[in-house]
Design a protein around this motif. Structure first.
Motif: not given
Ligand code: FAD
Ligand code: FES
Ligand code: FES
Lengths: 295, 165
Positions: A109-111, A122-124, A27-36
Motif C-alpha cells: 500500500a502506497t501513500l 483514507g487514514d493518511s 490507469r496508474p497501478f501502485a500497490g494494487g491494494t485498492d485497485l485490484l
Molecule cells: C486488507 C486491506 C486493509 C486496508 N486497510 C486500510 C486502512 O486501514 N486504512 C486505509 O486508509 N486504507 C486501507 N486499505 C486500502 C489501501 O490499502 C490503501 O488505500 C492504499 O494506500 C492504496 O495504495 P495502493 O498503492 O495499493 O494503491 P492502488 O490500489 O495501486 O491505487 C489506488 C488508486 O490510486 C490510483 N493511483 C495510484 N498511484 C497513483 C499515482 N501515482 N498517480 C495517480 N493515481 C494513482 C490508482 O489508479 C487507483 O485508482 C486496505 C486495503 C486492504 C486490501
C-alpha cells in the motif's frame, strides 16, 4: 478480472504518455491494494495498467531539515515506517501510515494510492492535511502542485485530470515546538477501516503558553477527508488547555457530516469525532513540547 | 485477449520461467501455472493472509500482486521452507505446539512467521499478534499459533547460537 495490458515505464514522461493516450483507457497501478480489489468487484475495467513502481522519482524518500520531506507517490507505507528521519520528525504521519492494513498490506500500500483512491476513510489523508502537505502532479500539459486539503473532491474522485500522475507529496520541514497526531476508531485492533478518525497539528509559542497555529482534519465523517479550518483557528492565541481542546472538538463535531452505514451510525461517528479530536490534540501538544505521546 | 508474457524469476531459490497473462495474480500463477499449491486462496482481496508469500524477502499477499510484476525478483512460498535436512524449525515448532487444526491458514502463517523472525528474532507476544493480524485462522483461536511462533523463535535462536559457537 477483465484482461488488460500491463506496462511498467521507467520515466514520468513515458508514464504520462501512456496515461494520456486517448486510444487506450489506462490507469496508474501502485500497490494494487485498492485497485485490484475494485477491478475484481467490477468497479473498473481499464484497458491498461501503468505500473508506477519502476519510475525513480515516485520511489524515493528525500528528507532535509530545511527543505522538508518529499515522499514519492509509489513509496509503500512500510518504507516510511522504517525511515529513521520520518519516524523522528513526522510522528503524526507515522501514526497514520503504520495502521494502513496489516504487515503484508504495508509492503504494497502506497501513500500516493491512499490519496488517489480518495476514500473518505483514507487514514493518511487527514494526517497529510494537518501537516500542510502538497501534492506534486505531472500531466500532458505540464506540472502543477495542489494542496492535499484540496485534492479529494468526492468519494473516489480527485482533482487529477486525464493523463495526470501524482509524482510525490511534499511535507514542510518540521518546525520546533510543533507536533501532530492521528487517531482512528475501529472495532478491531488492526486491519479495519476507520469508523471515524481525527488528525491534529499544533504550533506553540516559545514559552509553550500559547497556541500560535493549529489544524484539525477528520476521516470517515464526510464525503471526503475534511479539514475543519474553524476548529484550528479557534485555538490560535489560546493557552493549550483541556477547555480549549473541548471547544475545538465541538466545532469539529458540528462540521462533521457523518452517515450511518455498516461500520457505525451517524450519531456514533459524531460522538467519536469529539473524543478523537480531543485526544489527537492532547497527543499533538505532548509532541510539540518534545514529550512522548502515550494516549 | 491480451497476449501472454514470459516472466523470469527465482522461486524458492530456483530460476523459473513461465507464461502468464497480465491480469493473472501471482497467487494464480503459483497455483495454476506452476503447480505450487501450498499457497492458499481464501478471500482473494487482501484480508485473510492465506496467500502470503515473501517477495524479495518482504511479506506480501500474492492475491494482490500480478504475476508479471515478479520479473527478475525472488519469491519464497511455503514449499521453500523445508530443505534436505527436513522441516524448517518454524514448521517443526507448529507441529509440536499444535499451531494448526484444518491447516488452511498454515502456509500463510508459516511464511508470515518467517518474515517476522527474520526481522525480529525475539518478538514479544504483542508484536507477534500485531504482525499476524493480517492472517486469519478460523480454527485455533490464535493462542496455539502464538505459542508456536514463540517456540520457533527459541529453536531458531538456539540453532543460531550453535552455529556461532
Ligand atoms: C486488507 C486491506 C486493509 C486496508 N486497510 C486500510 C486502512 O486501514 N486504512 C486505509 O486508509 N486504507 C486501507 N486499505 C486500502 C489501501 O490499502 C490503501 O488505500 C492504499 O494506500 C492504496 O495504495 P495502493 O498503492 O495499493 O494503491 P492502488 O490500489 O495501486 O491505487 C489506488 C488508486 O490510486 C490510483 N493511483 C495510484 N498511484 C497513483 C499515482 N501515482 N498517480 C495517480 N493515481 C494513482 C490508482 O489508479 C487507483 O485508482 C486496505 C486495503 C486492504 C486490501
Ligand atoms: S487470498 Fe490473499 S489475502 Fe486472502
Ligand atoms: S487451522 Fe484452520 S484456519 Fe487456521
Amino acid at each position: 478480472m477483465q484482461p488488460f495490458i500491463y506496462q511498467a515505464p521507467t520515466s514520468v514522461g513515458e508514464a504520462v504518455a501512456l496515461l494520456a493516450d486517448p486510444a487506450c483507457r489506462a490507469r496508474p497501478f501502485a500497490g494494487g491494494t485498492d485497485l485490484l480489489v475494485q477491478m475484481r468487484r467490477g468497479l473498473f475495467a481499464p484497458e491498461m495498467l501503468v505500473d508506477v513502481k519502476r519510475i525513480p522519482e515516485l520511489n524515493r524518500i528525500d528528507f532535509d531539515l530545511v527543505e522538508g520531506l518529499t515522499i514519492g507517490a509509489a513509496v509503500p507505507c512500510a518504507w516510511l515506517c522504517d525511515h529513521p528521519a520520518v519516524r523522528q520528525h513526522y510522528a503524526g504521519l507515522i501514526d497514520a501510515v503504520s495502521i494502513i492494513g496489516g504487515t503484508a498490506i504495508q509492503w504494497r500500500a502506497t501513500l500516493g494510492g491512499n490519496l488517489c483512491n480518495a476514500a473518505p476513510s483514507g487514514d493518511s489523508i487527514p494526517a497529510l492535511i494537518v501537516l500542510g502537505a502538497t501534492a506534486m502532479l505531472a500531466g500532458p500539459h505540464g506540472a502543477r502542485t495542489v494542496p492535499v486539503a484540496d485534492f479529494c473532491i468526492a468519494p473516489g474522485k480527485t482533482v487529477l485530470r486525464p493523463g495526470e500522475l501524482l509524482i510525490s507529496l511534499h511535507v514542510p520541514s518540521p518546525a520546533t515546538r510543533t507536533g501532530a497526531r492521528y487517531l482512528r476508531f475501529i472495532p478491531r485492533g488492526e486491519m479495519d477501516i476507520a469508523v471515524a478518525g481525527a488528525g491534529a497539528w499544533l504550533a506553540l509559542s516559545n514559552d509553550h503558553a500559547t497556541i500560535t497555529d493549529a489544524r484539525i482534519a477528520l476521516s470517515a465523517v464526510a464525503p471526503t477527508p475534511l479539514w475543519v479550518k474553524a476548529a484550528g483557528e479557534a485555538l490560535i492565541g489560546k493557552p493549550p488547555t483541556a477547555e480549549a481542546f473541548v471547544e475545538a472538538a465541538k466545532i469539529a463535531q458540528e462540521a462533521a457530516r457523518p452517515i450511518s452505514d455498516v461500520r457505525g451510525t451517524a450519531a456514533q461517528r459524531r460522538h467519536l469525532v469529539g473524543v478523537l479530536t480531543r485526544r489527537a490534540l492532547r497527543g499533538a501538544l505532548q509532541r510539540a513540547k518534545g514529550e512522548a505521546c502515550h494516549d | 485477449m491480451t497476449s501472454k508474457t514470459l516472466v523470469s524469476a527465482t522461486i524458492n531459490g530456483e530460476p523459473v520461467e513461465f507464461l502468464c497473462e497480465p491480469h493473472q495474480s501471482l497467487l494464480e500463477c503459483l497455483r495454476n501455472v506452476l503447480g505450487l499449491t501450498g499457497t492458499k486462496e481464501g478471500c482473494n482481496d487482501g484480508n485473510c493472509g492465506a496467500c502470503s508469500v515473501l517477495l524479495d524477502g518482504q511479506l506480501v499477499n500474492s492475491c494482490l500482486v500480478l504475476g508479471v510484476e515478479i520479473e527478475g525478483r525472488a519469491v519464497t512460498t511455503v514449499e521453500g521452507l523445508a530443505d534436505w535436512r527436513g522441516l524448517h524449525p518454524i514448521q517443526q515448532a507448529f507441529l509440536e505446539a499444535d499451531g494448526f487444526q484444518c491447516g488452511f491458514c498454515t502456509p500463510g502463517i508459516l511464511i508470515a512467521t518467517k518474515a517476522l523472525l527474520d526481522r525480529k528474532p525475539n518478538p514479544t507476544e504483542a508484536e507477534i499478534r500485531t504482525w499476524l493480524s493480517g492472517n486469519l485462522c478460523r480454527c485455533t483461536g490464535y493462542d496455539k499459533i502464538v505459542r508456536a511462533v514463540q517456540a520457533a523463535a527459541r529453536h531458531l535462536n538456539v540453532a543460531g547460537q550453535e552455529v556461532n559457537e
